[in-house]
Design a protein around this motif. Sequence first.
Motif, PDB file in Angstrom:
ATOM      1  N   MET A   1      42.810  33.955  34.522  1.00 14.22           N
ATOM      2  CA  MET A   1      43.146  33.791  36.059  1.00 14.22           C
ATOM      3  C   MET A   1      44.233  34.131  36.543  1.00 14.22           C
ATOM      4  SD  MET A   1      40.965  33.588  38.680  1.00 14.22           S
ATOM      5  CE  MET A   1      40.693  32.818  39.492  1.00 14.22           C
ATOM      6  N   LYS A   2      44.815  33.802  35.268  1.00 17.22           N
ATOM      7  CA  LYS A   2      46.795  34.283  35.705  1.00 17.22           C
ATOM      8  C   LYS A   2      46.695  35.934  35.782  1.00 17.22           C
ATOM      9  CE  LYS A   2      48.806  30.387  34.384  1.00 17.22           C
ATOM     10  NZ  LYS A   2      50.454  29.620  33.679  1.00 17.22           N
ATOM     11  N   VAL A   3      46.042  36.934  34.754  1.00 17.50           N
ATOM     12  CA  VAL A   3      46.284  37.570  34.378  1.00 17.50           C
ATOM     13  C   VAL A   3      45.912  38.890  35.414  1.00 17.50           C
ATOM     14  CG1 VAL A   3      45.610  39.964  32.485  1.00 17.50           C
ATOM     15  CG2 VAL A   3      46.432  37.583  32.243  1.00 17.50           C
ATOM     16  N   LEU A   4      44.324  37.561  36.471  1.00 17.90           N
ATOM     17  CA  LEU A   4      43.509  38.271  37.510  1.00 17.90           C
ATOM     18  C   LEU A   4      44.782  38.785  38.227  1.00 17.90           C
ATOM     19  CD1 LEU A   4      40.488  37.905  36.865  1.00 17.90           C
ATOM     20  CD2 LEU A   4      41.504  39.811  36.547  1.00 17.90           C
ATOM     21  N   SER A   5      45.646  37.240  38.808  1.00 14.46           N
ATOM     22  CA  SER A   5      46.489  36.917  39.987  1.00 14.46           C
ATOM     23  C   SER A   5      47.123  38.429  39.271  1.00 14.46           C
ATOM     24  CB  SER A   5      46.527  35.752  39.792  1.00 14.46           C
ATOM     25  OG  SER A   5      45.602  34.938  40.392  1.00 14.46           O
ATOM     26  N   ALA A   6      48.104  38.446  38.179  1.00 13.04           N
ATOM     27  CA  ALA A   6      49.510  39.667  38.712  1.00 13.04           C
ATOM     28  C   ALA A   6      48.987  41.013  38.364  1.00 13.04           C
ATOM     29  CB  ALA A   6      49.753  39.477  36.820  1.00 13.04           C
ATOM     30  N   LEU A   7      47.595  41.494  38.442  1.00  7.98           N
ATOM     31  CA  LEU A   7      47.046  41.996  38.393  1.00  7.98           C
ATOM     32  C   LEU A   7      46.927  42.624  40.145  1.00  7.98           C
ATOM     33  CD1 LEU A   7      46.122  45.039  37.411  1.00  7.98           C
ATOM     34  CD2 LEU A   7      43.544  44.020  36.866  1.00  7.98           C
ATOM     35  N   ALA A   8      45.967  41.847  40.560  1.00  6.94           N
ATOM     36  CA  ALA A   8      46.217  41.908  42.086  1.00  6.94           C
ATOM     37  C   ALA A   8      47.092  42.355  42.925  1.00  6.94           C
ATOM     38  CB  ALA A   8      45.014  40.757  43.048  1.00  6.94           C
ATOM     39  N   PHE A   9      48.643  41.303  42.022  1.00  6.29           N
ATOM     40  CA  PHE A   9      49.473  41.137  42.983  1.00  6.29           C
ATOM     41  C   PHE A   9      50.011  42.971  43.026  1.00  6.29           C
ATOM     42  CE2 PHE A   9      53.670  40.842  42.674  1.00  6.29           C
ATOM     43  CZ  PHE A   9      54.462  40.360  43.975  1.00  6.29           C
ATOM     44  N   VAL A  10      49.879  43.346  41.890  1.00  6.56           N
ATOM     45  CA  VAL A  10      50.674  44.959  41.694  1.00  6.56           C
ATOM     46  C   VAL A  10      50.101  45.671  42.197  1.00  6.56           C
ATOM     47  CG1 VAL A  10      50.687  46.117  39.692  1.00  6.56           C
ATOM     48  CG2 VAL A  10      51.559  43.999  38.773  1.00  6.56           C
ATOM     49  N   ILE A  11      48.276  45.281  42.706  1.00  3.68           N
ATOM     50  CA  ILE A  11      47.718  46.320  43.383  1.00  3.68           C
ATOM     51  C   ILE A  11      48.143  46.603  44.327  1.00  3.68           C
ATOM     52  CG2 ILE A  11      45.702  46.723  44.211  1.00  3.68           C
ATOM     53  CD1 ILE A  11      44.222  46.213  41.301  1.00  3.68           C
ATOM     54  N   VAL A  12      48.608  45.687  45.128  1.00  3.10           N
ATOM     55  CA  VAL A  12      48.747  44.743  46.966  1.00  3.10           C
ATOM     56  C   VAL A  12      49.860  46.025  46.690  1.00  3.10           C
ATOM     57  CG1 VAL A  12      49.541  43.575  48.599  1.00  3.10           C
ATOM     58  CG2 VAL A  12      47.263  43.041  47.334  1.00  3.10           C
ATOM     59  N   LEU A  13      50.790  45.023  45.714  1.00  2.00           N
ATOM     60  CA  LEU A  13      52.691  45.512  45.776  1.00  2.00           C
ATOM     61  C   LEU A  13      52.521  47.905  45.677  1.00  2.00           C
ATOM     62  CD1 LEU A  13      55.156  44.084  43.165  1.00  2.00           C
ATOM     63  CD2 LEU A  13      54.728  43.539  46.226  1.00  2.00           C
ATOM     64  N   GLY A  14      51.703  48.189  44.516  1.00  2.00           N
ATOM     65  CA  GLY A  14      51.185  49.070  44.771  1.00  2.00           C
ATOM     66  C   GLY A  14      50.580  49.995  46.423  1.00  2.00           C
ATOM     67  N   VAL A  15      49.488  49.359  46.487  1.00  2.00           N
ATOM     68  CA  VAL A  15      49.948  49.858  48.443  1.00  2.00           C
ATOM     69  C   VAL A  15      50.367  49.455  49.347  1.00  2.00           C
ATOM     70  CG1 VAL A  15      47.278  49.880  50.131  1.00  2.00           C
ATOM     71  CG2 VAL A  15      47.071  49.575  47.372  1.00  2.00           C
ATOM     72  N   VAL A  16      51.713  48.307  48.718  1.00  2.00           N
ATOM     73  CA  VAL A  16      52.120  48.552  50.235  1.00  2.00           C
ATOM     74  C   VAL A  16      53.564  49.861  49.665  1.00  2.00           C
ATOM     75  CG1 VAL A  16      54.336  47.508  50.720  1.00  2.00           C
ATOM     76  CG2 VAL A  16      51.718  46.273  50.287  1.00  2.00           C
ATOM     77  N   ALA A  17      53.963  50.321  48.391  1.00  2.00           N
ATOM     78  CA  ALA A  17      54.850  50.698  48.248  1.00  2.00           C
ATOM     79  C   ALA A  17      54.373  52.373  48.669  1.00  2.00           C
ATOM     80  CB  ALA A  17      54.604  50.738  46.959  1.00  2.00           C
ATOM     81  N   LEU A  18      52.872  52.537  48.064  1.00  2.00           N
ATOM     82  CA  LEU A  18      52.874  53.946  48.522  1.00  2.00           C
ATOM     83  C   LEU A  18      52.492  54.417  49.989  1.00  2.00           C
ATOM     84  CD1 LEU A  18      51.065  56.450  47.776  1.00  2.00           C
ATOM     85  CD2 LEU A  18      48.682  55.265  47.979  1.00  2.00           C
ATOM     86  N   THR A  19      51.941  52.862  50.560  1.00  4.38           N
ATOM     87  CA  THR A  19      52.132  53.263  52.673  1.00  4.38           C
ATOM     88  C   THR A  19      53.456  53.300  52.609  1.00  4.38           C
ATOM     89  OG1 THR A  19      50.347  51.460  52.240  1.00  4.38           O
ATOM     90  CG2 THR A  19      50.829  52.006  54.624  1.00  4.38           C
ATOM     91  N   TRP A  20      54.160  52.550  52.752  1.00 11.88           N
ATOM     92  CA  TRP A  20      55.514  52.496  53.287  1.00 11.88           C
ATOM     93  C   TRP A  20      56.247  53.862  52.993  1.00 11.88           C
ATOM     94  CZ3 TRP A  20      60.533  53.428  50.225  1.00 11.88           C
ATOM     95  CH2 TRP A  20      61.435  53.192  50.949  1.00 11.88           C
ATOM     96  N   ALA A  21      56.172  54.403  51.268  1.00 11.33           N
ATOM     97  CA  ALA A  21      56.513  56.197  51.170  1.00 11.33           C
ATOM     98  C   ALA A  21      55.888  57.283  51.951  1.00 11.33           C
ATOM     99  CB  ALA A  21      55.515  55.996  49.519  1.00 11.33           C
ATOM    100  N   LEU A  22      54.152  56.835  52.449  1.00 13.93           N
ATOM    101  CA  LEU A  22      54.107  57.873  53.074  1.00 13.93           C
ATOM    102  C   LEU A  22      54.363  57.599  54.548  1.00 13.93           C
ATOM    103  CD1 LEU A  22      50.419  57.470  52.119  1.00 13.93           C
ATOM    104  CD2 LEU A  22      51.640  60.017  51.831  1.00 13.93           C
TER     105      LEU A  22
END
Length: 103
Positions: A1-22
């Motif tokens: 479960m910790k791995v899934l939580s960490a993966l979800a956190f990384v995906i959300v951070l990636g989308v936020v970073a991509l949105t900000w960069a765009l």
Amino acid sequence: MKVLSALAFVIVLGVVALTWALYVFEPGLVIGTPWGLVHLSVLLAVAFGLGLGVMGLYVLTGWLNAQAALRQRNRELRQIKSELEALRKQHPEETPVIPDRQP
């Protein structure tokens, strides 16, 4: 479960970073909509949020179905236990007695 939580956190951070960069590095990515001009990064963030909402509804539905199945199984188990106790009371001579554990 910790791995899934960490993966979800990384995906959300990636989308936020991509949105900000765009939004910062490509200010010309504006799309005309019925509500006026909207930057593509805003549409990306809204689409991601809607996807998270739909995914949350699927998870909630699965959890509710699992809870209903567990309640049904517990109800059946209690019924079987009560039937077993009723049978033991009807036929106490068939109940094994352990010598060091007298009732």
